[in-house]
Design a protein around this motif. Structure first.
Motif, PDB file in Angstrom:
ATOM      1  N   ASN A  30       0.828  -1.199   0.000  1.00  0.00           N
ATOM      2  CA  ASN A  30       0.000   0.000   0.000  1.00  0.00           C
ATOM      3  C   ASN A  30       0.869   1.259   0.000  1.00  0.00           C
ATOM      4  OD1 ASN A  30      -2.083   1.798   0.176  1.00  0.00           O
ATOM      5  ND2 ASN A  30      -2.877   1.081   2.120  1.00  0.00           N
ATOM      6  N   ALA A  31       1.890   1.278   0.856  1.00  0.00           N
ATOM      7  CA  ALA A  31       2.780   2.434   0.917  1.00  0.00           C
ATOM      8  C   ALA A  31       3.543   2.604  -0.398  1.00  0.00           C
ATOM      9  CB  ALA A  31       3.750   2.278   2.086  1.00  0.00           C
ATOM     10  N   LEU A  32       3.985   1.484  -0.982  1.00  0.00           N
ATOM     11  CA  LEU A  32       4.712   1.540  -2.244  1.00  0.00           C
ATOM     12  C   LEU A  32       3.811   2.048  -3.361  1.00  0.00           C
ATOM     13  CD1 LEU A  32       7.389   0.923  -3.672  1.00  0.00           C
ATOM     14  CD2 LEU A  32       6.576  -1.412  -4.050  1.00  0.00           C
ATOM     15  N   ALA A  33       2.555   1.603  -3.378  1.00  0.00           N
ATOM     16  CA  ALA A  33       1.618   2.042  -4.412  1.00  0.00           C
ATOM     17  C   ALA A  33       1.388   3.547  -4.331  1.00  0.00           C
ATOM     18  CB  ALA A  33       0.290   1.298  -4.267  1.00  0.00           C
ATOM     19  N   ARG A  34       1.250   4.083  -3.132  1.00  0.00           N
ATOM     20  CA  ARG A  34       1.038   5.516  -2.965  1.00  0.00           C
ATOM     21  C   ARG A  34       2.258   6.308  -3.440  1.00  0.00           C
ATOM     22  NH1 ARG A  34      -2.599   7.379   1.352  1.00  0.00           N
ATOM     23  NH2 ARG A  34      -4.192   5.790   1.690  1.00  0.00           N
ATOM     24  N   GLY A  35       3.450   5.840  -3.081  1.00  0.00           N
ATOM     25  CA  GLY A  35       4.652   6.532  -3.516  1.00  0.00           C
ATOM     26  C   GLY A  35       4.858   6.477  -5.016  1.00  0.00           C
ATOM     27  N   VAL A  36       4.615   5.307  -5.610  1.00  0.00           N
ATOM     28  CA  VAL A  36       4.774   5.157  -7.055  1.00  0.00           C
ATOM     29  C   VAL A  36       3.751   6.012  -7.805  1.00  0.00           C
ATOM     30  CG1 VAL A  36       4.508   3.511  -8.957  1.00  0.00           C
ATOM     31  CG2 VAL A  36       5.878   2.902  -6.962  1.00  0.00           C
ATOM     32  N   ALA A  37       2.544   6.143  -7.261  1.00  0.00           N
ATOM     33  CA  ALA A  37       1.523   6.978  -7.896  1.00  0.00           C
ATOM     34  C   ALA A  37       2.000   8.420  -8.008  1.00  0.00           C
ATOM     35  CB  ALA A  37       0.216   6.904  -7.105  1.00  0.00           C
ATOM     36  N   LEU A  38       2.594   8.943  -6.960  1.00  0.00           N
ATOM     37  CA  LEU A  38       3.110  10.311  -6.998  1.00  0.00           C
ATOM     38  C   LEU A  38       4.292  10.431  -7.952  1.00  0.00           C
ATOM     39  CD1 LEU A  38       2.900  11.234  -3.201  1.00  0.00           C
ATOM     40  CD2 LEU A  38       1.357  11.923  -5.037  1.00  0.00           C
ATOM     41  N   LEU A  39       5.154   9.400  -7.979  1.00  0.00           N
ATOM     42  CA  LEU A  39       6.263   9.402  -8.935  1.00  0.00           C
ATOM     43  C   LEU A  39       5.753   9.414 -10.373  1.00  0.00           C
ATOM     44  CD1 LEU A  39       8.889   6.883  -7.489  1.00  0.00           C
ATOM     45  CD2 LEU A  39       9.209   9.326  -7.872  1.00  0.00           C
ATOM     46  N   ALA A  40       4.738   8.608 -10.638  1.00  0.00           N
ATOM     47  CA  ALA A  40       4.198   8.521 -11.997  1.00  0.00           C
ATOM     48  C   ALA A  40       3.603   9.852 -12.436  1.00  0.00           C
ATOM     49  CB  ALA A  40       3.149   7.414 -12.069  1.00  0.00           C
ATOM     50  N   LEU A  41       2.894  10.531 -11.533  1.00  0.00           N
ATOM     51  CA  LEU A  41       2.320  11.823 -11.892  1.00  0.00           C
ATOM     52  C   LEU A  41       3.408  12.864 -12.125  1.00  0.00           C
ATOM     53  CD1 LEU A  41      -0.778  12.009  -9.520  1.00  0.00           C
ATOM     54  CD2 LEU A  41      -0.764  11.691 -11.990  1.00  0.00           C
ATOM     55  N   ARG A  42       4.470  12.792 -11.339  1.00  0.00           N
ATOM     56  CA  ARG A  42       5.588  13.707 -11.572  1.00  0.00           C
ATOM     57  C   ARG A  42       6.222  13.447 -12.925  1.00  0.00           C
ATOM     58  NH1 ARG A  42      11.353  12.392  -9.312  1.00  0.00           N
ATOM     59  NH2 ARG A  42      10.940  10.902 -10.989  1.00  0.00           N
ATOM     60  N   ASP A  43       6.473  12.176 -13.242  1.00  0.00           N
ATOM     61  CA  ASP A  43       7.101  11.830 -14.512  1.00  0.00           C
ATOM     62  C   ASP A  43       6.187  12.149 -15.690  1.00  0.00           C
ATOM     63  OD1 ASP A  43       9.310  10.973 -13.142  1.00  0.00           O
ATOM     64  OD2 ASP A  43       8.761   8.846 -13.185  1.00  0.00           O
ATOM     65  N   ALA A  44       4.874  11.997 -15.486  1.00  0.00           N
ATOM     66  CA  ALA A  44       3.932  12.346 -16.555  1.00  0.00           C
ATOM     67  C   ALA A  44       3.990  13.833 -16.853  1.00  0.00           C
ATOM     68  CB  ALA A  44       2.518  11.930 -16.160  1.00  0.00           C
ATOM     69  N   ALA A  45       4.145  14.648 -15.808  1.00  0.00           N
ATOM     70  CA  ALA A  45       4.224  16.091 -16.007  1.00  0.00           C
ATOM     71  C   ALA A  45       5.538  16.490 -16.680  1.00  0.00           C
ATOM     72  CB  ALA A  45       4.088  16.808 -14.664  1.00  0.00           C
ATOM     73  N   LEU A  46       6.608  15.738 -16.408  1.00  0.00           N
ATOM     74  CA  LEU A  46       7.915  16.059 -16.979  1.00  0.00           C
ATOM     75  C   LEU A  46       8.113  15.467 -18.369  1.00  0.00           C
ATOM     76  CD1 LEU A  46      10.221  15.541 -13.850  1.00  0.00           C
ATOM     77  CD2 LEU A  46       9.504  17.713 -14.863  1.00  0.00           C
ATOM     78  N   ALA A  47       7.331  14.466 -18.725  1.00  0.00           N
ATOM     79  CA  ALA A  47       7.543  13.740 -19.983  1.00  0.00           C
ATOM     80  C   ALA A  47       7.596  14.644 -21.215  1.00  0.00           C
ATOM     81  CB  ALA A  47       6.461  12.667 -20.155  1.00  0.00           C
ATOM     82  N   PRO A  48       6.713  15.660 -21.346  1.00  0.00           N
ATOM     83  CA  PRO A  48       6.783  16.495 -22.558  1.00  0.00           C
ATOM     84  C   PRO A  48       8.090  17.268 -22.704  1.00  0.00           C
ATOM     85  CG  PRO A  48       4.680  16.775 -21.431  1.00  0.00           C
ATOM     86  CD  PRO A  48       5.566  16.018 -20.506  1.00  0.00           C
ATOM     87  N   PHE A  49       8.825  17.432 -21.597  1.00  0.00           N
ATOM     88  CA  PHE A  49      10.056  18.218 -21.635  1.00  0.00           C
ATOM     89  C   PHE A  49      11.305  17.351 -21.760  1.00  0.00           C
ATOM     90  CE2 PHE A  49       6.872  20.323 -19.011  1.00  0.00           C
ATOM     91  CZ  PHE A  49       6.689  21.500 -19.717  1.00  0.00           C
ATOM     92  N   LEU A  50      11.121  16.020 -21.749  1.00  0.00           N
ATOM     93  CA  LEU A  50      12.256  15.108 -21.809  1.00  0.00           C
ATOM     94  C   LEU A  50      12.303  14.448 -23.175  1.00  0.00           C
ATOM     95  CD1 LEU A  50      11.916  13.396 -18.308  1.00  0.00           C
ATOM     96  CD2 LEU A  50      13.371  15.322 -18.938  1.00  0.00           C
ATOM     97  N   SER A  51      13.468  14.475 -23.797  1.00  0.00           N
ATOM     98  CA  SER A  51      13.621  13.868 -25.124  1.00  0.00           C
ATOM     99  C   SER A  51      13.966  12.400 -25.030  1.00  0.00           C
ATOM    100  CB  SER A  51      14.704  14.599 -25.923  1.00  0.00           C
ATOM    101  OG  SER A  51      15.941  14.564 -25.222  1.00  0.00           O
ATOM    102  N   ASP A  52      14.598  12.004 -23.928  1.00  0.00           N
ATOM    103  CA  ASP A  52      15.021  10.617 -23.768  1.00  0.00           C
ATOM    104  C   ASP A  52      13.970   9.862 -22.989  1.00  0.00           C
ATOM    105  OD1 ASP A  52      16.282   8.215 -23.554  1.00  0.00           O
ATOM    106  OD2 ASP A  52      17.845   8.883 -22.167  1.00  0.00           O
ATOM    107  N   GLN A  53      13.232   8.996 -23.658  1.00  0.00           N
ATOM    108  CA  GLN A  53      12.194   8.192 -23.013  1.00  0.00           C
ATOM    109  C   GLN A  53      12.589   6.725 -22.943  1.00  0.00           C
ATOM    110  OE1 GLN A  53       9.252   9.440 -21.675  1.00  0.00           O
ATOM    111  NE2 GLN A  53      10.347  11.349 -21.980  1.00  0.00           N
TER     112      GLN A  53
END
Length: 292
Positions: A30-53
């Motif tokens: 449960n704790a890991l899922a909550r942390g990964v969810a926040l990481l995913a939203l951060r990475d989703a917001a940064l994705a348009p600015f990153l060329s290396d995927q």
């Protein structure tokens, strides 16, 4: 007699240890899922600015050689990524709240199709349940009418308070509904089961008139409140409009270093980037084995 007593103590001690280890694994997941969810939203917001995927991975999580991440579910997500954290593996898929059926805004025909197509209810029962949901959120149901400061559905579990709702129907539909936004269903962002239920899409338009509390409207105007127009009702509609499209559902599949698999859906507020609620889901592999 003493030997039998010692054996019994050891037996029950092993059961207690196993129960504690299971609860510890659930808390860790449960704790890991909550942390990964926040990481995913951060990475989703940064994705348009990153060329290396190149680090996004294939989005798969395997058990016994089988890929348990459905490609169609991943394609309907806004963003997906695989994370390796120490010896734990997690795959996250970000969906908007509009990808799930809104308990506070779905029209009657949409609810009826959900209860019949996924819930397994008969035609007459599905129609009765759809009407009961609308009566409940409009505070015309005896159970909701007795509640003070009622603002519509607050959790999926509240479906069990709807008149005529059977536990078996609830268990089948609970993973496909949400109480956070009174928005129209966006079938292109919905899970595979919902897309199969509505192959021709769903009727757009505004949500059915009802109380929506602080839920957002996903682009549609806020539902009007029954009764007189007051400052309270106007403020409630204004709050609903201001909070539009602020909730995301991050589906996280986890494999712990012990080999245990779990599936969670984590609701995050886009305005504050805070975890609102996490729900444990059931995951079914291709072999038909259900993982809880």
């Amino acid at each position: 007699g003493m030997a039998l007593l010692v054996m019994a103590v050891i037996h029950f001690a092993r059961d207690d240890i196993g129960s504690v280890e299971q609860r510890l694994s659930e808390a860790k997941s449960n704790a890991l899922a909550r942390g990964v969810a926040l990481l995913a939203l951060r990475d989703a917001a940064l994705a348009p600015f990153l060329s290396d995927q190149s680090d996004r991975g294939d989005g798969s999580l395997r058990q016994d050689g089988e890929d348990t991440m459905d490609d169609q579910d991943r394609d309907s997500a806004i963003f997906s990524k695989r994370y390796e954290l120490f010896d734990h593996i997690a795959v996250a898929m970000v969906h908007p709240a509009s990808g799930f059926v809104s308990l506070n805004g779905a029209p009657e025909d949409e609810l009826r199709s959900l209860f019949r197509g996924i819930g397994g209810a008969s035609g007459s029962e599905a129609s009765a349940l759809a009407g009961a949901v609308i009566d409940y959120r409009n505070q015309r149901s005896p159970r909701s009418a007795a509640l003070d400061d009622f603002a519509g559905f607050r959790s999926r579990e509240e479906l069990l308070a709807v008149e005529g709702m059977r536990k078996v129907v609830y268990d089948r539909v609970k993973d496909f509904v949400q109480p956070f936004e009174a928005s129209s269903l966006d079938i292109s962002r919905a899970p595979k089961r919902l897309r199969q239920l509505f192959p021709d899409g769903v009727n757009g338009g505004q949500a059915e008139s009802g109380r929506s509390g602080n839920r957002s409207t996903g682009g549609a105007s806020a539902p009007a409140s029954d009764g007189l127009v007051t400052f309270e009702s106007l403020n409630r509609q204004r709050a609903a409009r201001m909070s539009a499209n602020l909730f995301s559902a991050v589906i996280v599949k986890i494999q712990l270093d012990t080999g245990q698999h779990s599936l969670y859906r984590v609701w995050v507020s886009g305005a504050t980037q805070q975890v609102i609620h996490s729900e444990r889901l059931a995951m079914v592999g291709r072999g038909g084995q259900a993982w809880q």
